[in-house]
Design a protein around this motif. Structure first.
Motif, PDB file in Angstrom:
ATOM      1  N   LYS A  43     -52.423 135.007 -22.710  1.00 45.57           N
ATOM      2  CA  LYS A  43     -51.700 134.715 -23.594  1.00 45.57           C
ATOM      3  C   LYS A  43     -51.882 134.867 -25.130  1.00 45.57           C
ATOM      4  O   LYS A  43     -51.514 135.345 -26.086  1.00 45.57           O
ATOM      5  CB  LYS A  43     -50.842 133.590 -23.634  1.00 45.57           C
ATOM      6  N   ALA A  44     -53.500 134.361 -25.327  1.00 44.74           N
ATOM      7  CA  ALA A  44     -53.770 134.350 -26.417  1.00 44.74           C
ATOM      8  C   ALA A  44     -54.094 135.833 -26.945  1.00 44.74           C
ATOM      9  O   ALA A  44     -53.865 136.174 -28.044  1.00 44.74           O
ATOM     10  CB  ALA A  44     -55.287 133.581 -26.506  1.00 44.74           C
ATOM     11  N   ALA A  45     -54.721 136.665 -26.044  1.00 44.82           N
ATOM     12  CA  ALA A  45     -55.007 137.994 -26.183  1.00 44.82           C
ATOM     13  C   ALA A  45     -53.795 138.683 -26.656  1.00 44.82           C
ATOM     14  O   ALA A  45     -53.800 139.706 -27.561  1.00 44.82           O
ATOM     15  CB  ALA A  45     -55.627 138.572 -25.264  1.00 44.82           C
ATOM     16  N   GLU A  46     -52.580 138.430 -25.926  1.00 45.72           N
ATOM     17  CA  GLU A  46     -51.450 139.257 -26.317  1.00 45.72           C
ATOM     18  C   GLU A  46     -50.862 138.666 -27.546  1.00 45.72           C
ATOM     19  O   GLU A  46     -50.535 139.530 -28.402  1.00 45.72           O
ATOM     20  CB  GLU A  46     -50.474 138.731 -25.294  1.00 45.72           C
ATOM     21  N   ASN A  47     -50.857 137.388 -27.718  1.00 52.19           N
ATOM     22  CA  ASN A  47     -50.686 137.120 -29.214  1.00 52.19           C
ATOM     23  C   ASN A  47     -51.193 137.550 -30.533  1.00 52.19           C
ATOM     24  O   ASN A  47     -50.782 137.473 -31.521  1.00 52.19           O
ATOM     25  CB  ASN A  47     -50.491 135.565 -29.308  1.00 52.19           C
ATOM     26  N   TYR A  48     -52.732 137.665 -30.078  1.00 52.57           N
ATOM     27  CA  TYR A  48     -53.547 137.982 -31.004  1.00 52.57           C
ATOM     28  C   TYR A  48     -53.163 139.640 -31.678  1.00 52.57           C
ATOM     29  O   TYR A  48     -53.288 139.890 -32.936  1.00 52.57           O
ATOM     30  CB  TYR A  48     -54.739 138.296 -30.761  1.00 52.57           C
ATOM     31  N   LYS A  49     -52.644 140.520 -30.767  1.00 47.02           N
ATOM     32  CA  LYS A  49     -52.299 141.832 -31.245  1.00 47.02           C
ATOM     33  C   LYS A  49     -51.211 141.542 -32.269  1.00 47.02           C
ATOM     34  O   LYS A  49     -51.311 142.238 -33.055  1.00 47.02           O
ATOM     35  CB  LYS A  49     -51.677 142.560 -30.050  1.00 47.02           C
ATOM     36  N   LYS A  50     -50.123 140.691 -31.848  1.00 46.38           N
ATOM     37  CA  LYS A  50     -48.968 140.597 -32.750  1.00 46.38           C
ATOM     38  C   LYS A  50     -49.532 140.001 -34.029  1.00 46.38           C
ATOM     39  O   LYS A  50     -49.013 140.349 -35.138  1.00 46.38           O
ATOM     40  CB  LYS A  50     -47.864 139.643 -32.107  1.00 46.38           C
ATOM     41  N   VAL A  51     -50.262 138.869 -33.981  1.00 50.21           N
ATOM     42  CA  VAL A  51     -50.736 138.055 -35.497  1.00 50.21           C
ATOM     43  C   VAL A  51     -51.511 139.020 -36.119  1.00 50.21           C
ATOM     44  O   VAL A  51     -51.433 139.140 -37.362  1.00 50.21           O
ATOM     45  CB  VAL A  51     -51.528 136.829 -34.998  1.00 50.21           C
ATOM     46  N   SER A  52     -52.338 139.862 -35.428  1.00 49.64           N
ATOM     47  CA  SER A  52     -53.280 140.859 -36.272  1.00 49.64           C
ATOM     48  C   SER A  52     -52.521 141.771 -36.995  1.00 49.64           C
ATOM     49  O   SER A  52     -52.866 142.047 -38.032  1.00 49.64           O
ATOM     50  CB  SER A  52     -54.254 141.299 -35.149  1.00 49.64           C
ATOM     51  N   ALA A  53     -51.515 142.260 -36.343  1.00 48.36           N
ATOM     52  CA  ALA A  53     -50.720 143.535 -36.967  1.00 48.36           C
ATOM     53  C   ALA A  53     -49.904 142.693 -38.143  1.00 48.36           C
ATOM     54  O   ALA A  53     -49.867 143.230 -39.199  1.00 48.36           O
ATOM     55  CB  ALA A  53     -49.646 143.831 -35.983  1.00 48.36           C
ATOM     56  N   LYS A  73     -58.558 137.224 -39.105  1.00 47.64           N
ATOM     57  CA  LYS A  73     -58.517 138.180 -37.759  1.00 47.64           C
ATOM     58  C   LYS A  73     -60.001 137.864 -37.165  1.00 47.64           C
ATOM     59  O   LYS A  73     -59.896 137.819 -35.906  1.00 47.64           O
ATOM     60  CB  LYS A  73     -58.339 139.646 -38.205  1.00 47.64           C
ATOM     61  N   SER A  74     -60.754 137.776 -37.951  1.00 49.18           N
ATOM     62  CA  SER A  74     -62.157 137.576 -37.328  1.00 49.18           C
ATOM     63  C   SER A  74     -62.302 136.292 -36.543  1.00 49.18           C
ATOM     64  O   SER A  74     -62.856 136.288 -35.497  1.00 49.18           O
ATOM     65  CB  SER A  74     -63.426 137.734 -38.253  1.00 49.18           C
ATOM     66  N   LYS A  75     -62.059 135.388 -37.351  1.00 48.40           N
ATOM     67  CA  LYS A  75     -62.001 133.779 -36.672  1.00 48.40           C
ATOM     68  C   LYS A  75     -61.079 133.890 -35.540  1.00 48.40           C
ATOM     69  O   LYS A  75     -61.633 133.091 -34.562  1.00 48.40           O
ATOM     70  CB  LYS A  75     -61.724 132.939 -37.795  1.00 48.40           C
ATOM     71  N   LEU A  76     -60.008 134.489 -35.570  1.00 46.99           N
ATOM     72  CA  LEU A  76     -58.980 134.184 -34.422  1.00 46.99           C
ATOM     73  C   LEU A  76     -59.582 135.224 -33.080  1.00 46.99           C
ATOM     74  O   LEU A  76     -59.598 134.822 -32.123  1.00 46.99           O
ATOM     75  CB  LEU A  76     -57.584 135.160 -34.605  1.00 46.99           C
ATOM     76  N   ALA A  77     -60.324 136.308 -33.388  1.00 44.47           N
ATOM     77  CA  ALA A  77     -60.892 136.946 -32.374  1.00 44.47           C
ATOM     78  C   ALA A  77     -62.057 136.323 -31.666  1.00 44.47           C
ATOM     79  O   ALA A  77     -62.451 136.326 -30.501  1.00 44.47           O
ATOM     80  CB  ALA A  77     -61.512 138.434 -33.065  1.00 44.47           C
TER      81      ALA A  77
END
Length: 87
Positions: A43-53, A73-77
């Protein structure tokens, strides 16, 4: 108070932009907060794409600076990578 018609229009435009920018900045902060709370790696990886965009878009539109968007973005990755390792 403004004396020129153009100054009055500028005040209106500024108020509208401030309101819009505040909304998007708050939405972004909530999205980042929710992603940091996420414990499921998928779920985190899926949400990361949206948040990153979202972060990229807000950086382009100068709601936040491009560097702040990159730093977030770096910290979230890093956070998501820790979740994958801990799994």
């Amino acid at each position: 108070m403004a004396n020129h018609k153009s100054a009055i229009k500028r005040i209106r435009q500024t108020e509208a932009r401030n309101l819009r920018n505040r909304y998007y900045a708050k939405t972004m902060r909530n999205a980042v907060r929710n992603l940091r709370k996420e414990t499921d790696p998928a779920k985190a990886a899926e949400n990361y794409k949206k948040v990153s965009a979202m972060l990229d878009k807000l950086g382009r539109k100068h709601v936040i600076s491009k560097n702040k968007a990159s730093n977030l973005k770096s910290k979230l990755a890093k956070h998501i990578n820790k979740l994958n390792v801990a799994k």
